[in-house]
Design an enzyme around this catalytic site. Sequence first.
Site, short mmCIF file in Angstrom:
data_model
loop_
_atom_site.label_atom_id
_atom_site.label_comp_id
_atom_site.label_asym_id
_atom_site.label_seq_id
_atom_site.Cartn_x
_atom_site.Cartn_y
_atom_site.Cartn_z
N ALA A 172 -3.46 8.20 -4.44
CA ALA A 172 -2.36 7.05 -4.77
C ALA A 172 -2.69 6.10 -5.25
CB ALA A 172 -1.54 7.18 -3.94
N GLY B 204 0.67 -1.90 -0.05
CA GLY B 204 0.75 -0.03 0.14
C GLY B 204 0.85 1.41 0.07
N ASN B 205 0.24 2.48 -0.08
CA ASN B 205 0.80 3.48 0.44
C ASN B 205 0.38 4.51 1.45
OD1 ASN B 205 -1.25 5.65 -1.15
ND2 ASN B 205 -0.84 4.00 -2.58
N ARG B 206 1.40 5.64 1.64
CA ARG B 206 0.63 6.30 2.81
C ARG B 206 -0.43 7.44 2.57
NH1 ARG B 206 5.20 6.25 7.22
NH2 ARG B 206 6.06 5.33 6.22
N SER B 207 -0.64 7.50 0.95
CA SER B 207 -2.08 8.36 0.96
C SER B 207 -3.68 8.66 1.70
CB SER B 207 -2.19 8.38 -0.07
OG SER B 207 -3.56 9.38 -0.76
#
Length: 400
Positions: free
Chosen positions: A275, A208-211
Amino acid sequence: MDKPKVVLGVSGGIAAYKACELLRRLTESGHDVRVVPTESSLHFVGAATWSALSGHPVSTEVWKDVHEVPHVRIGQGADLVVVAPATADMLAKAAHGLADDLLTNTLLTARCPVVLAPAMHTEMWEHPATQENVATLRRRGTVVIEPAVGRLTGVDTGKGRLPDPGEIFEVCRRVLARGPVEPDLAGRHVVISAGGTREPLDPVRYLGNRSSGKQGYALARTAVARGARVTLVEANTGLPDPAGADVLHAGTAVQLREAVLKAAADADVVVMAAAVADFRPAEYATGKIKKKDGQEPAPITLVRNPDILAEVAGERARPEQIVVGFAAETDNVLANGREKLRRKGCDLLVVNEVGERRTFGSEENEAVVLAADGGETQVPYGPKEALADTVWDLVSSRLG
Ligand SMILES: Cc1cc2nc3c(=O)[nH]c(=O)nc-3n(C[C@H](O)[C@H](O)[C@H](O)COP(=O)(O)O)c2cc1C
């Protein structure tokens, strides 16, 4: 300074009681509120409640205090008219210019921004008559906020619920803050993606990502206040639905692509603020991947995800559609941004520098908006809604 004058119209829906909370929020935040209920709505909440809470006399008809011509004066003097709940009947009357009580007269005499918050059963909301009335009102510049999905009268659930009064209040606050201007996105359909995709490895793990999705939500809330019909495609944000937006949920890049392309088919503007993972694991393990004694972990092979921004920009569903991208960069921010704008083929690219403690999850943002026509707009550090409004200013000046 005089307090801003707000007319709170209440029509005869089961959600009329929620307007008491909206009234409270408006009065407690320094607005002078005049409540104008319909006769039907008094079956749900009595005139005494409105009069006591607002500190003003309350009437439903034009024949009271005739010497003060209230059927004209109340609308003329308002800085904002908000009707919550707005019944199917009220939408029809407003769309057709009927004026058979004090509230409908007020809607015709008001020259200030008007916000309608419809609430009704799903069947009534989806009926072509109601949908055409809503489209007419939006085209004329009325801010009609989409009903929420949830529990309706009785046991049924669906679309048609009055959004939370706090959320309606926020829409009113934003509309008032814009002043007596036409909502520049009225009659426009905007599609916004927000959040970050998660690409599953096995039933419990993902890449995943931090958005956080906060910038996309700020875009959705500000677009509602500027009169747009908003479809928000969110991925893994966990944020409460913003009032007035249709919210679709996606988990992975592939799901997000499907939802965005479908919604974009009749959109005037598509803003890709989500994102989206560039890669996903090539294999999905149907059982949890276990560590094995004495063995190194197996490498993860990645495959490319679809490039949704390039696809939306390259194959526009409508020739005049405006496409806005976001670029989160950690270094060479502007140079990478310019290159990305060219490569993706979008009209505007919001470029911001990201890092562990910058942008992601924060309430503030700072960016440069690059335009395909060579323009460059610096947006100083400030609330994400301020950046959102700058994006809409740039979009609005490009819409035909
Ligand atoms: C118990 C009850 C609940 C109702 N709830 C709604 C509603 O949520 N939305 C709606 O559009 N109409 C609702 N109606 C129907 C309206 O009250 C009816 O159309 C009325 O004529 C609306 O008048 P008005 O628009 O002048 O307030 C309801 C009626 C009843 C009896």
